[in-house]
Design a protein around this motif. Structure first.
Motif, PDB file in Angstrom:
ATOM      1  N   SER A   1      79.872 -52.471 -51.397  1.00 47.40           N
ATOM      2  CA  SER A   1      80.491 -51.872 -52.574  1.00 47.40           C
ATOM      3  C   SER A   1      79.460 -51.068 -53.340  1.00 47.40           C
ATOM      4  O   SER A   1      78.245 -51.240 -53.158  1.00 47.40           O
ATOM      5  N   VAL A   2      79.958 -50.203 -54.209  1.00 48.56           N
ATOM      6  CA  VAL A   2      79.137 -49.460 -55.156  1.00 48.56           C
ATOM      7  C   VAL A   2      79.839 -49.516 -56.505  1.00 48.56           C
ATOM      8  O   VAL A   2      81.049 -49.774 -56.594  1.00 48.56           O
TER       9      VAL A   2
ATOM     10  N   ARG B   1      70.987 -43.778 -49.504  1.00 49.85           N
ATOM     11  CA  ARG B   1      71.687 -44.429 -50.616  1.00 49.85           C
ATOM     12  C   ARG B   1      72.888 -43.570 -50.994  1.00 49.85           C
ATOM     13  O   ARG B   1      72.852 -42.345 -50.893  1.00 49.85           O
ATOM     14  N   ILE B   2      73.957 -44.254 -51.392  1.00 55.85           N
ATOM     15  CA  ILE B   2      75.207 -43.599 -51.718  1.00 55.85           C
ATOM     16  C   ILE B   2      75.728 -44.137 -53.044  1.00 55.85           C
ATOM     17  O   ILE B   2      75.569 -45.325 -53.360  1.00 55.85           O
ATOM     18  N   GLY B   3      76.326 -43.268 -53.831  1.00 55.38           N
ATOM     19  CA  GLY B   3      76.873 -43.678 -55.119  1.00 55.38           C
ATOM     20  C   GLY B   3      78.088 -42.848 -55.487  1.00 55.38           C
ATOM     21  O   GLY B   3      78.393 -41.839 -54.852  1.00 55.38           O
ATOM     22  N   ALA B   4      78.766 -43.315 -56.516  1.00 53.35           N
ATOM     23  CA  ALA B   4      79.945 -42.607 -57.038  1.00 53.35           C
ATOM     24  C   ALA B   4      79.718 -42.340 -58.530  1.00 53.35           C
ATOM     25  O   ALA B   4      80.310 -43.002 -59.383  1.00 53.35           O
TER      26      ALA B   4
ATOM     27  N   PRO C   1      76.610 -53.680 -57.454  1.00 50.83           N
ATOM     28  CA  PRO C   1      75.244 -53.485 -56.946  1.00 50.83           C
ATOM     29  C   PRO C   1      74.574 -52.238 -57.508  1.00 50.83           C
ATOM     30  O   PRO C   1      73.443 -51.925 -57.118  1.00 50.83           O
ATOM     31  N   SER C   2      75.237 -51.534 -58.412  1.00 54.18           N
ATOM     32  CA  SER C   2      74.698 -50.295 -58.978  1.00 54.18           C
ATOM     33  C   SER C   2      74.052 -50.557 -60.337  1.00 54.18           C
ATOM     34  O   SER C   2      74.558 -51.365 -61.120  1.00 54.18           O
TER      35      SER C   2
ATOM     36  N   PRO D   1      73.313 -44.939 -57.331  1.00 53.35           N
ATOM     37  CA  PRO D   1      73.472 -45.105 -55.880  1.00 53.35           C
ATOM     38  C   PRO D   1      72.900 -46.423 -55.384  1.00 53.35           C
ATOM     39  O   PRO D   1      72.006 -47.014 -55.994  1.00 53.35           O
ATOM     40  N   VAL D   2      73.432 -46.882 -54.247  1.00 45.67           N
ATOM     41  CA  VAL D   2      73.040 -48.149 -53.630  1.00 45.67           C
ATOM     42  C   VAL D   2      72.409 -47.841 -52.275  1.00 45.67           C
ATOM     43  O   VAL D   2      72.936 -47.053 -51.488  1.00 45.67           O
TER      44      VAL D   2
END
Length: 436
Positions: free
Chosen positions: A53-54, A142-145, A218-219, A60-61
């Motif tokens: 999850s983010v 790393r990916i985030g929203a 986790p962000s 970003p995670v």
């Protein structure tokens, strides 16, 4: 080894968007499957350790992807990265970074946004990844929203999951040699009010409660505004670390009908992953607050630009019943030094009637009036009279009989003497007539 990043829209974006939309809904994860070229086996494999999850509008995670080259020759690869989110996803809603192996710093992967009937697609590519024969290369990503840019968060749109579709290609014009689809949930920071009293008195004592900001994601969150919306008649204070109460400034919204808000931790605060911030709050309402219900509304704004305009997440509002301001007792008149007698709950007697007073009944203390010299009695002249007077209980000095009008005790005594004299004269006159 240097890494070159370039942007390339995947030729299969429309078809993949539909497939990833189904995967996002079903929450499935497709395992890595090498795709063989026509007539020859593939020596490439891809393994993805995507985050579960983010945080919505959070940072970003980190995660990793492993590219394995089981062939006999060193091979250069392109890592294509694609995400699919729900229709209505705004611009700058997705961010992907990679760690450059050359210097170890994080760098952004440029993304291109495309709207499709199956969702919104973001595409980007990391190129120049060379994997020696028989070796595995780990790529840190790393990916985030973030849902917008710093201080320019989106005020609408959103999604509950991200379908991540990385693919490894040796030639951008050839089919993928290995690809994986993963579903990443999107969770959120939360705000809540705990132990809010049900009632408050206008102009009275403040009510106290806890305002909790919880980040179970986790962000990490930055550019964060934890806001409590209140009535315009309210005053909001928070307790500081030293136990003192600090009054917060109320900020008006953009529209005239917008409620007032206060920033409990200030503007552009931050909260790390897994952390929780609890503020002790007290709210009071001035005496002009209309009686009735009012609300306390907790909301979180991320990447806020104008006041209360950014990516928004609100908690459950609490309702408080505002009671009318308490009526104060009238102040004593400056010209009167004696305290006024308390109001009795007993029914009043008709005018002119005698008012019985019990010695056991409480009465306001007062100074007794001086005795009239004309009615002052002397000690009883006979032993029987003295005994009768001694048998009478003494009234408490704190009891004063109520009186109506002027003191007529002297007149009554004079009238009694006159009646006694008249009776004696009548008796004397009767004896004289009998003798005659």
């Amino acid at each position: 080894m240097s890494t070159v990043v370039h942007v390339r829209r995947t030729r299969r974006a429309i078809a993949v968007a539909a497939a990833l939309g189904v995967a996002a809904v079903c929450g499935s994860v497709v395992a890595a499957a090498p795709v063989a070229f026509a007539g020859e086996p593939s020596h490439t494999a891809l393994s993805v350790q995507a985050p579960t999850s983010v945080g919505f509008a959070g940072g970003p995670v980190e995660f990793t992807e492993d590219i394995t080259n089981s062939g006999q020759e060193s091979t250069g690869y392109h890592l294509e990265l694609q995400t699919v989110t729900a229709v209505g996803t705004p611009p700058d809603a997705i961010v992907i970074d990679y760690r450059d192996p050359a210097d170890g710093t994080w760098k952004s992967v440029p993304l291109v946004m495309t709207g499709t009937s199956g969702g919104v697609v973001y595409d980007g590519t990391v190129s120049g990844l060379t994997v020696p024969a028989g070796r595995t290369l780990r790529v840190d990503l790393r990916i985030g929203a973030p849902m917008g840019l710093p201080h320019d968060g989106a005020t609408n749109g959103g999604f509950q999951s991200i379908a991540l579709h990385p693919a490894v290609v040796a030639d951008p014009h050839e089919p993928a040699q290995a690809e994986v689809t993963s579903t990443i949930k999107v969770t959120s920071i939360t705000s809540s009010l705990d132990h809010v009293p049900a009632t408050v008195v206008a102009g009275g004592t403040p009510v106290e409660f806890d305002a909790t900001l919880d980040n179970p994601t986790p962000s990490d969150y930055t550019n964060l505004g934890n806001v409590l919306f209140v009535d315009r008649h309210a005053t909001v204070q928070v307790r500081t670390a030293d136990g003192a109460w600090r009054t917060l400034d109320k900020v008006a919204g953009i529209a005239p009908d917008d409620p007032f808000g206060v920033y409990l931790q200030g503007r552009d605060s931050s909260l790390r992953s897994g952390a929780k911030a609890v503020a002790r709050v007290r709210v009071s309402y001035d005496a002009k607050t209309p009686a009735g219900t009012t609300t306390l509304g907790p909301c979180v704004f991320v990447n806020e630009g104008q006041p209360f305009r950014g990516t928004t997440k609100c908690g459950t509002h609490s309702t408080i019943q505002v009671l009318p301001a308490a009526t104060k007792a009238p102040e004593p008149s400056p010209s009167s030094s004696a305290p006024s007698a308390p109001v009795s709950s007993a029914p009043s007697a008709p005018a002119g009637a005698a008012v019985p007073v019990s010695a056991s009944s409480p009465s306001a203390p007062s100074t007794p009036a001086p005795a009239d010299p004309s009615t002052t009695s002397t000690a009883p002249s006979t032993p029987q009279a003295r005994a009768a007077e001694a048998a009478q209980p003494a009234a408490p000095s704190s009891v004063q009989l109520a009186s109506t009008g002027a003191d007529h005790s002297a007149g009554l005594a004079f009238g009694g003497l006159a009646l006694t004299a008249a009776g004696a004269c009548a008796l004397w006159l009767r004896r004289v007539l009998r003798r005659a």
